[in-house]
Design a protein around this motif. Structure first.
Motif, PDB file in Angstrom:
ATOM      1  N   ARG B  46      -8.975  -6.800   5.890  1.00  0.00           N
ATOM      2  CA  ARG B  46      -9.130  -5.181   5.154  1.00  0.00           C
ATOM      3  C   ARG B  46     -10.695  -5.080   4.747  1.00  0.00           C
ATOM      4  NH1 ARG B  46      -9.251  -0.996   3.567  1.00  0.00           N
ATOM      5  NH2 ARG B  46      -7.839   0.055   2.150  1.00  0.00           N
ATOM      6  N   TYR B  52     -11.727  -3.578  10.494  1.00  0.00           N
ATOM      7  CA  TYR B  52     -10.687  -2.769  10.129  1.00  0.00           C
ATOM      8  C   TYR B  52     -10.530  -1.351  10.615  1.00  0.00           C
ATOM      9  CZ  TYR B  52      -7.837  -0.252   6.656  1.00  0.00           C
ATOM     10  OH  TYR B  52      -6.665   0.523   5.966  1.00  0.00           O
ATOM     11  N   GLN B  56      -7.135   0.302  12.474  1.00  0.00           N
ATOM     12  CA  GLN B  56      -6.632   1.302  11.736  1.00  0.00           C
ATOM     13  C   GLN B  56      -6.528   2.418  12.938  1.00  0.00           C
ATOM     14  OE1 GLN B  56      -8.640   3.627   8.598  1.00  0.00           O
ATOM     15  NE2 GLN B  56      -6.767   3.798   7.539  1.00  0.00           N
ATOM     16  N   PHE B  59      -3.711   1.552  15.418  1.00  0.00           N
ATOM     17  CA  PHE B  59      -2.336   1.472  14.712  1.00  0.00           C
ATOM     18  C   PHE B  59      -2.017   3.002  14.720  1.00  0.00           C
ATOM     19  CE2 PHE B  59      -1.939  -2.686  13.631  1.00  0.00           C
ATOM     20  CZ  PHE B  59      -0.643  -3.018  13.670  1.00  0.00           C
ATOM     21  N   PHE B  60      -2.919   4.177  14.342  1.00  0.00           N
ATOM     22  CA  PHE B  60      -2.651   5.369  14.041  1.00  0.00           C
ATOM     23  C   PHE B  60      -2.005   5.972  15.336  1.00  0.00           C
ATOM     24  CE2 PHE B  60      -4.662   9.406  14.562  1.00  0.00           C
ATOM     25  CZ  PHE B  60      -3.384  10.312  14.000  1.00  0.00           C
ATOM     26  N   ALA B  63       1.137   4.157  16.672  1.00  0.00           N
ATOM     27  CA  ALA B  63       2.243   4.715  15.808  1.00  0.00           C
ATOM     28  C   ALA B  63       2.643   5.900  16.173  1.00  0.00           C
ATOM     29  CB  ALA B  63       1.888   4.686  14.367  1.00  0.00           C
ATOM     30  N   LEU B  66       3.935   6.141  19.529  1.00  0.00           N
ATOM     31  CA  LEU B  66       5.505   5.593  19.670  1.00  0.00           C
ATOM     32  C   LEU B  66       6.641   6.691  19.118  1.00  0.00           C
ATOM     33  CD1 LEU B  66       6.721   2.675  20.347  1.00  0.00           C
ATOM     34  CD2 LEU B  66       6.536   2.101  17.831  1.00  0.00           C
ATOM     35  N   GLN B  67       6.223   7.237  18.123  1.00  0.00           N
ATOM     36  CA  GLN B  67       7.169   8.069  17.459  1.00  0.00           C
ATOM     37  C   GLN B  67       7.313   9.328  18.301  1.00  0.00           C
ATOM     38  OE1 GLN B  67       6.207  10.492  14.236  1.00  0.00           O
ATOM     39  NE2 GLN B  67       7.862  10.252  13.167  1.00  0.00           N
ATOM     40  N   ARG B 187      -4.556  13.846  13.150  1.00  0.00           N
ATOM     41  CA  ARG B 187      -3.953  14.201  11.936  1.00  0.00           C
ATOM     42  C   ARG B 187      -4.257  15.525  11.344  1.00  0.00           C
ATOM     43  NH1 ARG B 187      -2.609   9.111   9.307  1.00  0.00           N
ATOM     44  NH2 ARG B 187      -4.989   9.072   8.636  1.00  0.00           N
TER      45      ARG B 187
END
Lengths: 156, 297
Positions: B46, B52, B56, B59-60, B63, B66-67, B187
């Protein structure tokens, strides 16, 4: 056969992911159901079968939640792992046949979790309503999870 | 089948193969040890930013995809149901669109001479030409909300030339700005989010202020010079300060003024938005400069 058994043991972790994915946009009125909704499966499995929620799995689920909810990576992982760590000593005070006691336990667990969460991300009234909604929804979600639990236990 | 699992009385303890496990076995099975190890490992990563940030971002992206994959069947079903509903009322819709088309046609006839006149006057006054605004439409994949952070995840990213901090709007008004841009997804930080600050101006009293999100549906108007001048029902538009939002975009109306606190009701119905438009007003370099300036701050 061993592969099926391992896959079935992963279902509790998937139930957490499922809750996060489906519930992240849900809200009752203007109040969201997250994060208390995904605490229900966490609590359920920690009480009834903690070995099916490995620490590494909780860590990854936490990272997934943080990525989706725009938190610093690791915040939810830390909370979830802390819950898993505190689970075994608290578990001894709960009796699985006393549902009101388990329900009350969930109130305490989610309340404590949200209190920490609220302190860190400066939450307020919205989180409180979310907590109450979660407590109301607990029996319904726990009923579904108990059936899943029964099915897994039948095959594993 | 019983509603909940029946409580089984624990049987007698079974003898373990090794009642005195070694220290290594104890640590291997210890939750606390795993917790400490993961915490140290995660914490070290971190703090090391070059490592990091890509994690990040990865993962963003992962995620959200996946959603998206998970919610796709539900979305398709919803689209199918909506299509069926539209099909039933096709005749009514056709009539409505025909009327709207005629109305717009008349409006264009009125506006055309005005546009010509405007161009001529601009030329006479030597006003620089208006920058051409480019729109990029993007579908809203989901809108996660946890009581404080409210944002949209949209289908569009670096591959569509989207850049961080681009304004996002819908027909009704301002939605927010791009907060994070992945390769395929981005986002949107909504104007109601706790971290959102939007420079605005009131339409009647002409007071410059900042619209500050608070996690609820009614953001606050802060840094107002004279609160007494603000009236309930007054329209709030973007002021253009800061350079992210162009001036004049509708934001909302003043909903209430209580103890000097001004609540604004945004025009955008956030729960119903399915598509958004990302505005490209400035060049990529402009946004990069803004980002670096903000990071330095």
């Amino acid at each position: 056969m061993k592969f099926i058994a391992i896959s079935l043991k992963l279902l509790p972790l998937f139930s957490l992911l499922f809750m996060i994915m489906i519930g992240s946009s849900w809200q009752i009125g203007i109040f969201p159901l997250m994060p208390v909704l995904f605490l229900i499966p966490v609590y359920y499995w920690l009480v009834y079968h903690p070995s099916w929620l490995p620490l590494g799995g909780l860590f990854v689920v936490g990272l997934f939640y943080d990525s989706l909810m725009n938190h610093g990576l690791g915040l939810t992982s830390f909370f979830l792992m802390l819950s898993a760590l505190l689970g075994p000593p608290i578990r001894s005070y709960l009796r699985p046949d006393k549902f009101p006691l388990i329900w009350f336990g969930f109130g305490l667990f989610s309340g404590g979790y949200l209190l920490l969460y609220g302190l860190i991300i400066s939450g307020g009234f919205t989180l409180f309503v979310s907590w109450v909604n979660g407590i109301i929804l607990y029996p319904l979600v726990a009923w579904v999870l108990s059936h899943l639990h029964g099915q897994i236990q039948k095959y594993v | 089948m019983a509603l909940f699992l029946r409580y089984k009385k624990p049987g007698p303890l079974k003898p373990t193969p090794n009642p005195y496990p070694s220290r290594f076995q104890f640590w291997r099975h210890s939750l606390l040890a795993s917790f400490i190890l993961i915490l140290i490992g995660g914490g070290t990563l971190r703090l090391y930013k070059p490592f990091y940030d890509p994690i990040q971002d990865g993962f963003f992206e992962g995620a959200v995809w996946l959603q998206k994959g998970f919610l796709q069947p539900f979305h398709e079903t919803s689209v199918l149901l909506k299509d069926a509903h539209h099909f039933i009322y096709l005749k009514d819709e056709h009539g409505r669109l025909k009327l709207e088309n005629e109305h717009l046609h008349k409006e264009v006839l009125v506006l055309r001479p005005l546009a010509h006149e405007n161009a001529a006057l601009r030329k006479m006054l030597n006003v620089p030409p208006v920058e051409v605004v480019k729109f990029t439409a993007a579908r809203v994949l989901s809108s996660p909300y946890d009581g404080l952070h409210r944002f949209f995840l949209i289908e569009g990213g670096q591959k569509d030339d989207l850049i961080k901090d681009q304004p996002v709007i819908v027909e009704e008004g301002v939605v927010g700005r791009l907060e994070k841009v992945g390769v395929h997804v981005a986002r949107v930080l909504l104007i109601t989010d706790l971290n959102s600050r939007t420079p605005v101006v009131t339409s009647l009293s002409n007071e410059k202020a900042i619209l500050s999100g608070n996690g609820s549906l009614l953001p606050n108007l802060v840094y107002v010079n004279d609160v007494k001048k603000i009236q309930i029902g007054e329209q709030i538009v973007t002021s253009g300060l800061g350079g992210i939002f162009p001036p004049g975009l509708p934001v909302g109306v003043v909903d209430a003024i209580e103890n000097g606190k001004i609540k604004v009701r945004p025009y955008v119905p956030f729960q119903k938005v399915e598509w958004v438009q990302v505005l490209t007003i400035h060049s990529e370099d402009f946004y990069k400069e803004i980002n670096s300036a903000l990071e330095e701050e």
